[in-house]
Scaffold this active site. Sequence first.
Site, PDB file in Angstrom:
ATOM      1  N   CYS A  45       0.603  -1.082  -0.172  1.00 44.41           N
ATOM      2  CA  CYS A  45       0.161   0.122  -0.104  1.00 44.41           C
ATOM      3  C   CYS A  45       0.683   1.312  -0.004  1.00 44.41           C
ATOM      4  CB  CYS A  45      -0.837  -0.181   1.411  1.00 44.41           C
ATOM      5  SG  CYS A  45      -1.933   1.521   1.415  1.00 44.41           S
ATOM      6  N   GLY A 185     -10.304  -3.271 -16.610  1.00 41.50           N
ATOM      7  CA  GLY A 185     -10.978  -1.889 -16.107  1.00 41.50           C
ATOM      8  C   GLY A 185     -11.397  -1.857 -14.753  1.00 41.50           C
ATOM      9  N   HIS A 447     -23.102  23.976   5.233  1.00 36.83           N
ATOM     10  CA  HIS A 447     -23.205  24.525   3.904  1.00 36.83           C
ATOM     11  C   HIS A 447     -22.165  25.651   3.624  1.00 36.83           C
ATOM     12  CE1 HIS A 447     -25.673  25.950   0.581  1.00 36.83           C
ATOM     13  NE2 HIS A 447     -25.730  27.193   0.889  1.00 36.83           N
TER      14      HIS A 447
HETATM   15  P1  NAD Z   1      -9.846  -5.428 -10.304  1.00 36.25           P
HETATM   16  O1  NAD Z   1     -10.294  -6.930  -9.671  1.00 36.25           O
HETATM   17  O2  NAD Z   1     -10.449  -4.330  -9.418  1.00 36.25           O
HETATM   18  O3  NAD Z   1     -10.025  -5.423 -11.682  1.00 36.25           O
HETATM   19  C1  NAD Z   1      -9.673  -6.226 -12.591  1.00 36.25           C
HETATM   20  C2  NAD Z   1     -10.496  -6.184 -13.866  1.00 36.25           C
HETATM   21  O4  NAD Z   1      -9.727  -6.885 -15.061  1.00 36.25           O
HETATM   22  C3  NAD Z   1     -11.775  -6.767 -13.752  1.00 36.25           C
HETATM   23  O5  NAD Z   1     -12.603  -5.684 -14.249  1.00 36.25           O
HETATM   24  C4  NAD Z   1     -11.663  -8.066 -14.669  1.00 36.25           C
HETATM   25  O6  NAD Z   1     -12.991  -8.325 -15.118  1.00 36.25           O
HETATM   26  C5  NAD Z   1     -10.817  -7.600 -15.693  1.00 36.25           C
HETATM   27  N1  NAD Z   1     -10.251  -8.641 -16.421  1.00 36.25           N
HETATM   28  C6  NAD Z   1      -9.725  -9.850 -15.593  1.00 36.25           C
HETATM   29  N2  NAD Z   1      -9.203 -10.536 -16.931  1.00 36.25           N
HETATM   30  C7  NAD Z   1      -9.133  -9.836 -17.631  1.00 36.25           C
HETATM   31  C8  NAD Z   1      -8.578 -10.037 -19.211  1.00 36.25           C
HETATM   32  N3  NAD Z   1      -7.900 -11.223 -19.442  1.00 36.25           N
HETATM   33  N4  NAD Z   1      -8.832  -9.193 -19.998  1.00 36.25           N
HETATM   34  C9  NAD Z   1      -9.400  -7.958 -19.830  1.00 36.25           C
HETATM   35  N5  NAD Z   1      -9.833  -7.719 -18.433  1.00 36.25           N
HETATM   36  C10 NAD Z   1      -9.826  -8.384 -17.800  1.00 36.25           C
HETATM   37  O7  NAD Z   1      -8.305  -5.588  -9.995  1.00 36.25           O
HETATM   38  P2  NAD Z   1      -7.123  -4.751 -10.170  1.00 36.25           P
HETATM   39  O8  NAD Z   1      -7.596  -3.360 -10.717  1.00 36.25           O
HETATM   40  O9  NAD Z   1      -5.834  -5.533 -10.833  1.00 36.25           O
HETATM   41  O10 NAD Z   1      -6.783  -4.466  -8.652  1.00 36.25           O
HETATM   42  C11 NAD Z   1      -6.585  -5.417  -7.872  1.00 36.25           C
HETATM   43  C12 NAD Z   1      -7.191  -5.334  -6.331  1.00 36.25           C
HETATM   44  O11 NAD Z   1      -6.411  -4.098  -5.807  1.00 36.25           O
HETATM   45  C13 NAD Z   1      -8.635  -4.677  -6.333  1.00 36.25           C
HETATM   46  O12 NAD Z   1      -9.503  -5.595  -6.493  1.00 36.25           O
HETATM   47  C14 NAD Z   1      -8.489  -3.858  -5.044  1.00 36.25           C
HETATM   48  O13 NAD Z   1      -8.978  -4.848  -4.040  1.00 36.25           O
HETATM   49  C15 NAD Z   1      -7.110  -3.359  -4.977  1.00 36.25           C
HETATM   50  N6  NAD Z   1      -7.117  -2.080  -5.224  1.00 36.25           N
HETATM   51  C16 NAD Z   1      -7.852  -1.199  -4.626  1.00 36.25           C
HETATM   52  C17 NAD Z   1      -7.737   0.360  -4.995  1.00 36.25           C
HETATM   53  C18 NAD Z   1      -8.549   1.145  -4.159  1.00 36.25           C
HETATM   54  O14 NAD Z   1      -9.075   0.911  -3.127  1.00 36.25           O
HETATM   55  N7  NAD Z   1      -8.920   2.345  -4.600  1.00 36.25           N
HETATM   56  C19 NAD Z   1      -7.122   0.565  -5.744  1.00 36.25           C
HETATM   57  C20 NAD Z   1      -6.082  -0.193  -6.647  1.00 36.25           C
HETATM   58  C21 NAD Z   1      -6.347  -1.717  -6.352  1.00 36.25           C
END
Ligand code: NAD
Length: 477
Positions: A45, A185, A447
């Site tokens: 993190c 995405g 406000h």
């Molecule tokens: P994610 O699970 O948020 O998103 C991964 C996306 O990739 C999904 O929408 C999925 O459908 C898509 N996907 C999977 N395989 C694919 C493929 N072969 N081709 C195209 N699309 C595909 O995962 P992430 O963005 O890698 O993040 C990982 C984790 O890290 C998150 O789930 C979250 O827990 C954590 N994270 C949190 C934050 C936050 O809190 N703001 C920010 C970054 C990461």
Amino acid sequence: MAQSVDTQVLVIGAGPGGYPAAFHAADRGKSVILVDEDPRLGGVCLNRGCIPSKALLHVARLIHEVRALASHGVRYEGPQVDLERLRAYVHNQVIGRLNTGIAQLAKARGIRVLTGQASFVDPHTVVVRPGGAPETVVRFEHAIVAPGSLPALPRAWQIDPERIWDSTAALRLPQIPSRLLVIGGGYIGLELGTVYAALGSQVTVVEALEGVLPLADRDLVAPLEKRLRQEFTAIYTSTRVASLQATAAGIEVTLEGRDVPDKLTFDAVLVAVGRRPNTAALALDKAGIKTDERGYILVDEQRRTSVPHIYAVGDAAGEPGLAHKATAEARVAVEALMGEPALWQPRAIPAVVFTDPEIAWAGLTQREAEASGIPHAVIKFPWVASGRAVTLDRTEGLTKLIVDPDSKRILGVGMVGVGVGDMIAEGVLAIEMGAVARDLLETIHPHPTLSETLMECAELAYGATVHFAPPSVRKSH
Ligand code: NAD
């Protein structure tokens, strides 16, 4: 020669699960050893995740805001990005400062910090192997395992580490590629896509499912997606990457999907398709710690593993992989270890996507309520009716409540708009406290602020509100 040490509590991993666990245990009088492979405390993190990405998103937002000023009569020249200074800012001023803070807090508590990779030898022993230096054998009464997660990078795509990045590589800002493909995405894809687009890359996103951020309600995603379609070159949903090929001209990408180009070429590719538990080096089996079929450590409602004196928290102990979930679990684990009453039973774990606009939700989402047939009513307050949103020229936001139709108890809160990542905490509190919409509407909000949208949304649960009358109460003349 290996040295040997004893401790009451051993914590493995110094991220937002591990270091708070170590601090809570030390504050309760336990002797504590905290182990991490990285000499910089703070975990993924702080060092390669939430914190550097938020520092960069802050820069991205300022770039957008300065650009938007032109339509209000204030014009600046376009940005000139000094990548070396930007890197130094993120890594020294932001990350470095927070690393130092955690190290000082650990020292002040008398916590012994060991740098190296920890592996279980048996249920009461771990060996810590620092690269090159002699190993340390740690004997412990209790352990809290908080090793976090790693980016998932399919093997077939591990062909060109210079140009095919995971989030760790992208956060190092190796270059600003002219053409960047983001695969996935989700949180990471959209957040880092936003950063690189602001810095000047042409960003294309490929998402396998029907829409970006598939877990979020569509009405919350819509204003973000509309803006991203202007900032990015393309967003292809229901699309998969069939192959990646490294050529002199760039990374050639073959896509599979409806109405998508077959082949595109990019200067860099960011793979953001999820994360996996970081447990491979731990030899969990030597301690008898059980995992599920996906490698997540199995824990009970006190975060206790299958071995009663060993606890696990954070990403490796199950989804969602969010820092604040890890930190909250750390408290539960330490309380349980101390024999205090403790239970992991949150009513809501907030999710925030730090894009521009931000998206945040907590508790029941509308899609979950619909899918599971839970009786619910959805109340929406559009930000066109918020004075504060008008002053910011950011009226695309939306605040919504999911309530029980009879009692009006708040079951879920969802928001999209600037600053909702901070505002969602009020919704989490409302859900945790079992508040009904009337509690929120009777809470006087300052406000003019965006927080008033929650109060007005709650008022709408009973009909109309001062700044917005839904069609059902509008009178026609
Ligand atoms: P994610 O699970 O948020 O998103 C991964 C996306 O990739 C999904 O929408 C999925 O459908 C898509 N996907 C999977 N395989 C694919 C493929 N072969 N081709 C195209 N699309 C595909 O995962 P992430 O963005 O890698 O993040 C990982 C984790 O890290 C998150 O789930 C979250 O827990 C954590 N994270 C949190 C934050 C936050 O809190 N703001 C920010 C970054 C990461």
